[in-house]
Design an enzyme around this catalytic site. Structure first.
Site, PDB file in Angstrom:
ATOM      1  N   LYS A  49       8.318   1.827   0.931  1.00  0.00           N
ATOM      2  CA  LYS A  49       9.012   1.104  -0.136  1.00  0.00           C
ATOM      3  C   LYS A  49      10.251   1.877  -0.608  1.00  0.00           C
ATOM      4  O   LYS A  49      11.326   1.307  -0.777  1.00  0.00           O
ATOM      5  CB  LYS A  49       8.038   0.857  -1.302  1.00  0.00           C
ATOM      6  CG  LYS A  49       6.847  -0.007  -0.924  1.00  0.00           C
ATOM      7  CD  LYS A  49       5.955  -0.297  -2.119  1.00  0.00           C
ATOM      8  CE  LYS A  49       5.217   0.940  -2.581  1.00  0.00           C
ATOM      9  NZ  LYS A  49       4.219   1.405  -1.587  1.00  0.00           N
ATOM     10  N   THR A  50      10.096   3.178  -0.829  1.00  0.00           N
ATOM     11  CA  THR A  50      11.241   3.990  -1.251  1.00  0.00           C
ATOM     12  C   THR A  50      12.300   4.053  -0.160  1.00  0.00           C
ATOM     13  O   THR A  50      13.511   3.989  -0.435  1.00  0.00           O
ATOM     14  CB  THR A  50      10.766   5.400  -1.617  1.00  0.00           C
ATOM     15  OG1 THR A  50       9.736   5.318  -2.606  1.00  0.00           O
ATOM     16  CG2 THR A  50      11.908   6.234  -2.157  1.00  0.00           C
ATOM     17  N   ASP A  97     -24.349   5.571   7.832  1.00  0.00           N
ATOM     18  CA  ASP A  97     -24.410   4.318   8.589  1.00  0.00           C
ATOM     19  C   ASP A  97     -25.100   3.228   7.777  1.00  0.00           C
ATOM     20  O   ASP A  97     -24.654   2.072   7.748  1.00  0.00           O
ATOM     21  CB  ASP A  97     -25.160   4.540   9.909  1.00  0.00           C
ATOM     22  CG  ASP A  97     -24.460   5.558  10.797  1.00  0.00           C
ATOM     23  OD1 ASP A  97     -23.222   5.657  10.723  1.00  0.00           O
ATOM     24  OD2 ASP A  97     -25.161   6.248  11.565  1.00  0.00           O
ATOM     25  N   GLU A 155     -25.574   9.459  18.736  1.00  0.00           N
ATOM     26  CA  GLU A 155     -24.226   9.005  19.073  1.00  0.00           C
ATOM     27  C   GLU A 155     -24.226   8.102  20.309  1.00  0.00           C
ATOM     28  O   GLU A 155     -23.451   7.142  20.374  1.00  0.00           O
ATOM     29  CB  GLU A 155     -23.310  10.211  19.307  1.00  0.00           C
ATOM     30  CG  GLU A 155     -23.130  11.105  18.084  1.00  0.00           C
ATOM     31  CD  GLU A 155     -22.595  10.344  16.876  1.00  0.00           C
ATOM     32  OE1 GLU A 155     -21.866   9.350  17.062  1.00  0.00           O
ATOM     33  OE2 GLU A 155     -22.923  10.740  15.747  1.00  0.00           O
ATOM     34  N   PRO A 192       0.823  -1.209   0.000  1.00  0.00           N
ATOM     35  CA  PRO A 192       0.000   0.000   0.000  1.00  0.00           C
ATOM     36  C   PRO A 192       0.855   1.256   0.000  1.00  0.00           C
ATOM     37  O   PRO A 192       2.039   1.227   0.344  1.00  0.00           O
ATOM     38  CB  PRO A 192      -0.813  -0.128   1.304  1.00  0.00           C
ATOM     39  CG  PRO A 192      -0.697  -1.560   1.705  1.00  0.00           C
ATOM     40  CD  PRO A 192       0.619  -2.030   1.194  1.00  0.00           C
TER      41      PRO A 192
END
Length: 621
Positions: A214-215, A509, A433, A209
């Site tokens: 990676k670099t 939702d 909530e 990802p």
């Protein structure tokens, strides 16, 4: 590590400067010098000139195409004055001059007419060439392709010129580091492998990802081995002109051979390495395909003799790469650089935390636990956001609360304190909530509810419930997935119980709950009616663009059965959420009232309130 910038050839700039100088000489000789060195004569209106001719005051006249120059008759001890005027097309002027006895003639041609004509033919093309050379020198291309446009744009990092990056600077990808240690051994002591007949790998492909390092890993390999490091992006090979990409590939590998042993790193390999087949071709042109063909050719032939050149490449779209790139002999190894686990996140935080001043209350282990799914770049940004928040509060050290706020900013967005809700909306959001929090706390495996807030955040969130995992999870059973859907529907269920109606606040939702239920049926095979079958096509992609995998071709009866199973899962989760909230109605009212007063409930106070929640064992499916 430093970058060696190759000086551009000055030939094009020199030619351009010479041609521009010639153009300036042309302008000076033909326009500026006559203006300043020639005689400055007073200009008069044409009507005054005609009047003076009629009065007999004009002695002689020179008639030109663009100007009339005339001299008045001399007076006593005074020479005649000379004036100029702009002519008007008048056929009667010669007759008028003749009738008044005025001496007149045409203006003689200039003595340097041949030189002016020559410059008029030569200078304009030179000006065009000069401007073209100027653009070429700035753009780095032109007819001298071998000098500039065909050159590789790779940055060269050389050992010893500045601080190098090693494996100590990389954390959270221990498995990938183990794979790359052998590459370092190949570069340091290639004879140890070649003398027994082992073949040194030509290429290593880092897949994973975005933001996982990676670099950074590629630079660490070069730093550990102590060899030159050529870094270039795949998009830098391709230009407008056909053949430029393949020329730059050849030049890159020619430079690498001269400095072998070394590492060539190609970032975003999918920019030039996409599949050429009809099924996997995602767009491009002949130039991109020629560049890919040249890269394939170079990887087949650049390792002749004792030259040790290893190609590292990185991509987050391995499914789009051409099979010819992935075969043994080119990219022999594929190393997965995945998102870090809990221990990896803690190690990454320790590395980035060395750059900031931490307070005594900061617990990196807790921060790592609260950031599942964060990549290395995300964690680096998190530490920086916490430091910015601490500086904004005029603190000298970064505190734990700064990290907590930074996590919420990354996950939920910025606080929108300017977005003021009316009392009715605020009450609906509070019960919504709290409904999420109660159902989430009652479900097993859903994580700990850490915070409830009705302060708007981000683009659309009017409130949010922060539920954090207590550990990394890699597998989830059907009951836990159903519990997640019930938690998503807890807000809508609370609105139904308290207000007897629903609002638009639960749209996101519902979307997430439906998507998860559909994955349970079509991807995970969690349906007794349809059985253990996958109805979605699996694709390996590390880019989370929110687009679901396409569904396989199914019959009308199967599609109807899928819809029925998805609906049943969501409705069962909805009933489960309603049952939990009805049995804890008093607690729902208590927490909602508290939330309306304080707007935020978290920490020990929230855990004490949720501790009164009745067991949801009777409501589980």
């Amino acid at each position: 590590m430093s970058i060696k910038d190759q000086p551009k050839p000055p030939r094009s700039r020199l030619i351009g400067n010479i041609l521009l100088s010639l153009a300036g000489v042309f302008l000076i000789l033909n326009f500026l010098l006559p203006m300043f060195l020639g005689p400055q004569l007073a200009a008069v209106p044409y009507s005054l000139f005609i009047h003076q001719v009629q009065e007999g005051d004009v002695a002689r006249v020179q008639v030109g195409q663009n100007q009339i120059r005339y001299q008045l008759k001399a007076g006593e001890n005074q020479p005649g004055q000379i004036f100029t005027t702009t002519p008007i097309f008048d056929l009667e002027l010669p007759k008028l001059l003749e009738s008044q006895g005025v001496e007149f003639a045409a203006t003689p041609p200039p003595k340097n007419g041949w030189f002016t004509s020559l410059l008029g033919w030569v200078i304009p093309p030179l000006i065009f060439v000069a401007i073209w050379q100027l653009f070429i020198s700035r753009g780095g291309g032109g007819p001298q392709g071998a000098l500039s446009i065909g050159k590789s744009k790779a940055k060269v990092y050389v050992e010893g010129e500045s601080a190098k990056i090693t494996f100590k600077d990389v954390a959270g990808v221990e498995e990938a580091k183990v794979e790359l240690v052998e590459i370092v051994d190949f570069l340091k002591t290639p004879q140890r492998f070649t003398q027994i007949g082992a073949r040194i790998p030509k290429g290593v492909l880092l897949v994973g990802p975005p933001g996982t390092g990676k670099t950074l890993l590629a630079k660490a390999v070069a730093g550990e081995a102590g060899v030159p490091f050529f870094s270039i992006s795949g998009s830098e090979f391709v230009e407008l002109f056909v053949g430029v990409g393949s020329s730059r590939v050849r030049d890159l590998f020619d430079q690498a051979k001269k400095q072998a042993p070394c590492i060539v790193f190609i970032d975003e390999l999918d920019a030039i390495g996409k599949s050429r087949s009809s099924s996997g071709f995602y767009g491009g042109n002949d130039e991109r395909e020629q560049t890919l063909n040249q890269l394939l050719t170079e990887m087949d032939g650049f390792s002749a003799g004792d030259q040790t050149v290893i190609v590292l490449a990185a991509t987050n779209r391995p499914e789009t790469l051409d099979p010819a790139l992935l075969r043994p002999g080119r990219f022999d190894r594929q190393v997965l650089v995945d998102r870090p686990d809990l221990a990896g996140r803690e190690a990454i935080l320790k590395i980035h935390a060395q750059q900031v001043k931490l307070g005594p209350d900061v617990d990196l282990r807790t921060i790592a636990t609260r950031t599942p799914g964060f990549a290395g770049a995300d964690l680096a940004n998190l530490v920086n956001e916490a430091a910015l928040l601490a500086a904004r509060q005029m603190r000298e050290q970064v505190a734990q609360e700064d990290f907590n706020e930074a996590i919420e900013r990354v996950v939920a967005g910025l606080e929108k304190k300017s977005r003021v809700l009316n009392e009715k909306e605020k009450k609906i959001v509070a019960y919504h909530e709290v409904g999420h929090a109660l159902v989430g706390a009652a479900m097993t495996g859903g994580g700990q509810v850490a915070k409830i807030s009705i302060v708007p955040r981000g683009m659309a969130a009017l409130g949010y419930t922060l539920q954090l995992p207590t550990e990394d999870r890699f597998l989830m059973d059907e009951a836990e997935l159903r519990g997640q859907i019930a938690t998503m529907l807890g807000g809508r269920s609370a609105e139904e119980i308290v207000f007897g109606s629903i609002t638009t606040g639960a749209s996101n939702d519902l979307q997430r709950a439906t998507d998860l239920a559909e994955r349970m049926v079509t991807t995970y095979g969690m349906s007794k009616v349809l059985g253990p079958l996958a109805y979605q096509q699996g694709q390996q992609s590390f880019l989370d663009n929110g687009v679901p995998n396409p569904r396989r071709m199914v019959s009308e009866e199967t599609a109807k059965a899928i819809d029925g199973e998805v609906k049943e899962i969501v409705e069962q989760a909805h009933d489960q959420a309603l049952d939990i909230l009805k049995r804890n109605r008093d607690l729902l009212e208590t927490i909602a009232s508290k939330l309306l007063e304080t707007e935020v409930i978290e920490g020990e106070e929230l855990q004490g309130l949720l501790g009164q929640l009745q067991s949801a064992a009777a409501a589980t499916v």
